[in-house]
Scaffold this motif. Structure first.
Motif, PDB file in Angstrom:
ATOM      1  N   PRO A 147      -0.508 -51.239  71.434  1.00 11.06           N
ATOM      2  CA  PRO A 147       0.842 -51.588  71.895  1.00 11.06           C
ATOM      3  C   PRO A 147       1.581 -50.331  72.344  1.00 11.06           C
ATOM      4  O   PRO A 147       1.676 -49.350  71.607  1.00 11.06           O
ATOM      5  CB  PRO A 147       1.486 -52.219  70.655  1.00 11.06           C
ATOM      6  CG  PRO A 147       0.330 -52.677  69.817  1.00 11.06           C
ATOM      7  CD  PRO A 147      -0.755 -51.671  70.055  1.00 11.06           C
ATOM      8  N   LEU A 149      -0.031 -54.150  75.946  1.00  9.95           N
ATOM      9  CA  LEU A 149      -1.293 -53.799  75.302  1.00  9.95           C
ATOM     10  C   LEU A 149      -2.181 -53.097  76.321  1.00  9.95           C
ATOM     11  O   LEU A 149      -2.837 -53.736  77.145  1.00  9.95           O
ATOM     12  CB  LEU A 149      -1.975 -55.061  74.765  1.00  9.95           C
ATOM     13  CG  LEU A 149      -3.184 -54.825  73.862  1.00  9.95           C
ATOM     14  CD1 LEU A 149      -2.781 -54.101  72.578  1.00  9.95           C
ATOM     15  CD2 LEU A 149      -3.878 -56.154  73.537  1.00  9.95           C
ATOM     16  N   SER A 169       6.650 -64.438  83.648  1.00 12.95           N
ATOM     17  CA  SER A 169       5.922 -65.487  82.944  1.00 12.95           C
ATOM     18  C   SER A 169       5.223 -66.345  83.988  1.00 12.95           C
ATOM     19  O   SER A 169       5.810 -66.668  85.022  1.00 12.95           O
ATOM     20  CB  SER A 169       6.881 -66.329  82.106  1.00 12.95           C
ATOM     21  OG  SER A 169       6.162 -67.263  81.317  1.00 12.95           O
ATOM     22  N   GLY A 187       0.783 -67.122  81.035  1.00 11.16           N
ATOM     23  CA  GLY A 187       1.366 -66.409  79.906  1.00 11.16           C
ATOM     24  C   GLY A 187       2.394 -65.390  80.337  1.00 11.16           C
ATOM     25  O   GLY A 187       2.917 -65.429  81.453  1.00 11.16           O
ATOM     26  N   ASP A 188       2.695 -64.461  79.442  1.00 10.06           N
ATOM     27  CA  ASP A 188       3.722 -63.443  79.667  1.00 10.06           C
ATOM     28  C   ASP A 188       3.082 -62.103  80.007  1.00 10.06           C
ATOM     29  O   ASP A 188       2.114 -61.682  79.356  1.00 10.06           O
ATOM     30  CB  ASP A 188       4.607 -63.294  78.428  1.00 10.06           C
ATOM     31  CG  ASP A 188       5.369 -64.577  78.114  1.00 10.06           C
ATOM     32  OD1 ASP A 188       5.817 -65.227  79.075  1.00 10.06           O
ATOM     33  OD2 ASP A 188       5.497 -64.920  76.927  1.00 10.06           O
ATOM     34  N   TRP A 189       3.661 -61.441  81.011  1.00 11.85           N
ATOM     35  CA  TRP A 189       3.105 -60.192  81.531  1.00 11.85           C
ATOM     36  C   TRP A 189       4.240 -59.229  81.868  1.00 11.85           C
ATOM     37  O   TRP A 189       5.406 -59.623  81.944  1.00 11.85           O
ATOM     38  CB  TRP A 189       2.295 -60.441  82.807  1.00 11.85           C
ATOM     39  CG  TRP A 189       1.217 -61.467  82.678  1.00 11.85           C
ATOM     40  CD1 TRP A 189       1.367 -62.831  82.701  1.00 11.85           C
ATOM     41  CD2 TRP A 189      -0.173 -61.232  82.480  1.00 11.85           C
ATOM     42  NE1 TRP A 189       0.166 -63.451  82.540  1.00 11.85           N
ATOM     43  CE2 TRP A 189      -0.806 -62.493  82.402  1.00 11.85           C
ATOM     44  CE3 TRP A 189      -0.952 -60.076  82.374  1.00 11.85           C
ATOM     45  CZ2 TRP A 189      -2.169 -62.628  82.215  1.00 11.85           C
ATOM     46  CZ3 TRP A 189      -2.319 -60.213  82.192  1.00 11.85           C
ATOM     47  CH2 TRP A 189      -2.916 -61.473  82.108  1.00 11.85           C
ATOM     48  N   PRO A 197      -0.867 -57.189  80.338  1.00 15.69           N
ATOM     49  CA  PRO A 197      -0.501 -58.151  79.294  1.00 15.69           C
ATOM     50  C   PRO A 197       0.468 -57.569  78.276  1.00 15.69           C
ATOM     51  O   PRO A 197       0.432 -56.370  77.963  1.00 15.69           O
ATOM     52  CB  PRO A 197      -1.842 -58.484  78.653  1.00 15.69           C
ATOM     53  CG  PRO A 197      -2.672 -57.247  78.855  1.00 15.69           C
ATOM     54  CD  PRO A 197      -2.246 -56.695  80.191  1.00 15.69           C
ATOM     55  N   LEU A 198       1.324 -58.419  77.744  1.00 14.61           N
ATOM     56  CA  LEU A 198       2.200 -58.020  76.661  1.00 14.61           C
ATOM     57  C   LEU A 198       1.415 -57.918  75.357  1.00 14.61           C
ATOM     58  O   LEU A 198       0.413 -58.611  75.161  1.00 14.61           O
ATOM     59  CB  LEU A 198       3.340 -59.021  76.490  1.00 14.61           C
ATOM     60  CG  LEU A 198       4.301 -59.238  77.684  1.00 14.61           C
ATOM     61  CD1 LEU A 198       5.456 -60.128  77.239  1.00 14.61           C
ATOM     62  CD2 LEU A 198       4.826 -57.922  78.209  1.00 14.61           C
ATOM     63  N   ALA A 199       1.887 -57.047  74.479  1.00 14.59           N
ATOM     64  CA  ALA A 199       1.284 -56.944  73.151  1.00 14.59           C
ATOM     65  C   ALA A 199       1.811 -58.074  72.289  1.00 14.59           C
ATOM     66  O   ALA A 199       2.968 -58.502  72.424  1.00 14.59           O
ATOM     67  CB  ALA A 199       1.617 -55.590  72.526  1.00 14.59           C
ATOM     68  N   ASP A 200       0.983 -58.585  71.413  1.00 18.63           N
ATOM     69  CA  ASP A 200       1.418 -59.627  70.486  1.00 18.63           C
ATOM     70  C   ASP A 200       2.420 -59.034  69.506  1.00 18.63           C
ATOM     71  O   ASP A 200       2.216 -57.941  68.971  1.00 18.63           O
ATOM     72  CB  ASP A 200       0.223 -60.204  69.712  1.00 18.63           C
ATOM     73  CG  ASP A 200      -0.708 -60.962  70.624  1.00 18.63           C
ATOM     74  OD1 ASP A 200      -0.241 -61.507  71.630  1.00 18.63           O
ATOM     75  OD2 ASP A 200      -1.931 -61.003  70.327  1.00 18.63           O
ATOM     76  N   THR A 201       3.511 -59.735  69.309  1.00 22.29           N
ATOM     77  CA  THR A 201       4.534 -59.244  68.387  1.00 22.29           C
ATOM     78  C   THR A 201       4.721 -60.210  67.225  1.00 22.29           C
ATOM     79  O   THR A 201       4.284 -61.343  67.260  1.00 22.29           O
ATOM     80  CB  THR A 201       5.867 -59.093  69.120  1.00 22.29           C
ATOM     81  OG1 THR A 201       6.214 -60.341  69.736  1.00 22.29           O
ATOM     82  CG2 THR A 201       5.763 -58.028  70.196  1.00 22.29           C
TER      83      THR A 201
END
Length: 409
Positions: free
Chosen positions: A233, A270, A305, A330-332, A405-409
């Motif tokens: 992240p 990520l 998104s 998904g989210d980017w 991609p976004l990191a999982d939070t």
């Protein structure tokens, strides 16, 4: 010899297809064997010879309309795509082949009427397909006829090896010839000032060869999967700042203004920050190289998104862009790098991420580069699960887009 036979069969099939369809007053590309019983479309029967000829081909044949939907496929195509005519009829091409590159290829053929060919490796199938898309006009209606051939892996590797040898030979020929000429001139004991200038030129040519070898090695490592990405992240802003600091001397020499447009806060992404920094550095270097003095480069980023159909969901301050076919949902984070440079001709834009491809070599000969930087960038971005693409208008600059991609939070 096999390619020649296939080409002759393909041409004969296209002639036969056009001949059959012209015999009918209101042509349809689907015979009664593949048309649903409930359909009211006029569809006179085709001749048995026509079906026999299509099914006798050793390649899959598909007919795609302007909506990129299937209008016909032969029995070989059924086997390759693992479907049936009843299930495949009227379905979108990208749903059948599951490769955005083929969908893009058909769009380009419909747009400019040029035949194109490419090799794809469908995911999870462990095979290689050669795709050839040919435009046709049937009673004033444009369609695309696609030939699919299952290419043995060894044949594909042999073709890739030949292409690589030819490209490397071409790229090495010019600097090596220049070095040889400079050495021969130095052997004639020129005046010291001229000798010093020639030594500087030799150093420049050797640097170009070294860059080519280094990038070839890196690309081979990435393509073979021997480069492991260290995904963590990461905040995006520091990665962009480091890339700008490294490129700043080049920008200052041309008095190019570099501007960032980032929100005050961005979610973590990520990524392998070193590799994404390399991608940004390559894109910024190209933007500076092909921009005039006192130009401007704008680096922006924002969250986006994407819905399951690959469409950008509204509600974000995103630019008016179209995502490439097959983009994940998904989210980017979308990063854009916009320049005020010379732009990229429309016919070259789809190929700029190919190895060794250079836009108008005569125009870019003095700009350096190996034609490998964007190929490396594409592999690295897609290794993160994202996508990279570009838009351009010749003479009005280019904009490169990449999603991460976004990191999982």
């Amino acid at each position: 010899m096999l390619d020649m036979i296939t080409a002759l069969l393909s041409r004969a099939t296209l002639v036969l297809l056009a001949w059959n369809l012209r015999l009918r007053r209101r042509p349809s590309l689907v015979g009664p064997a593949v048309l649903p019983a409930a359909s009211s479309r006029p569809c006179p029967p085709l001749t048995p010879l026509f079906y026999t000829a299509l099914d006798a081909l050793d390649a899959g044949l598909l007919v795609i309309d302007t909506d990129r939907r299937l209008r016909y496929l032969n029995s070989v195509a059924e086997e390759i795509l693992q479907t049936t005519r009843q299930r495949a009829l009227d379905r979108a091409l990208i749903v059948l082949i599951r490769d955005y590159q083929v969908d893009t290829l058909v769009g380009e053929v419909l747009r400019d009427g040029e035949t194109r060919e490419m090799v794809i490796q469908p995911p999870m199938e462990g095979r290689t397909l050669r795709v050839r898309a040919t435009p046709m006009v049937l009673d004033d209606v444009p369609v695309v006829v696609i030939m699919l051939r299952d290419v043995p892996q060894i044949g594909m590797l042999e073709r890739a090896r030949r292409d690589m040898v030819a490209n490397v030979s071409h790229e090495l020929r010019t600097p090596l010839a220049s070095v040889k000429l400079l050495v021969e001139t130095l052997q004639s004991n020129p005046p010291p000032a001229i000798a010093s200038r020639m030594l500087d030129q030799m150093a420049h040519e050797v640097d170009a060869i070294t860059q080519l070898v280094d990038e070839l090695h890196e690309l081979s490592q990435i393509e073979s999967g021997r480069v492991a990405l260290q995904l963590t992240p990461t905040q995006l802003a520091p990665v962009i700042t480091r890339a700008l600091e490294r490129i700043r001397p080049q920008a200052e020499r041309k008095m190019i203004r570099c501007t960032t447009r980032l929100p005050e806060t961005l979610p973590l992404i990520l990524i392998d920050d070193g590799r994404i920094g390399q991608v940004l550095l390559n894109l910024l270097h190209n933007a500076i190289k092909f921009s005039p003095n006192e130009g401007e480069i704008i680096i922006a980023a924002q969250p986006i998104s994407v819905d399951p159909q690959g469409h950008l969901i509204t509600g974000y301050p995103s630019p008016a862009v179209t995502l490439p076919p097959g983009h994940g949902s998904g989210d980017w984070i979308m990063i854009t790098i916009q320049d005020s440079g010379i732009g990229i001709p429309g016919q070259d834009l789809p190929r700029i991420f190919e190895r060794f491809y250079k836009v108008d070599r005569a125009r870019t000969r003095n700009s350096g580069g190996t034609g490998l930087g964007l190929a490396i960038a594409k592999h690295l971005v897609e290794g993160h699960g994202g996508r990279i693409w570009a838009t351009s208008r010749e003479g009005h600059g280019s904009t490169f887009f990449l999603t991460l991609p976004l990191a999982d939070t």
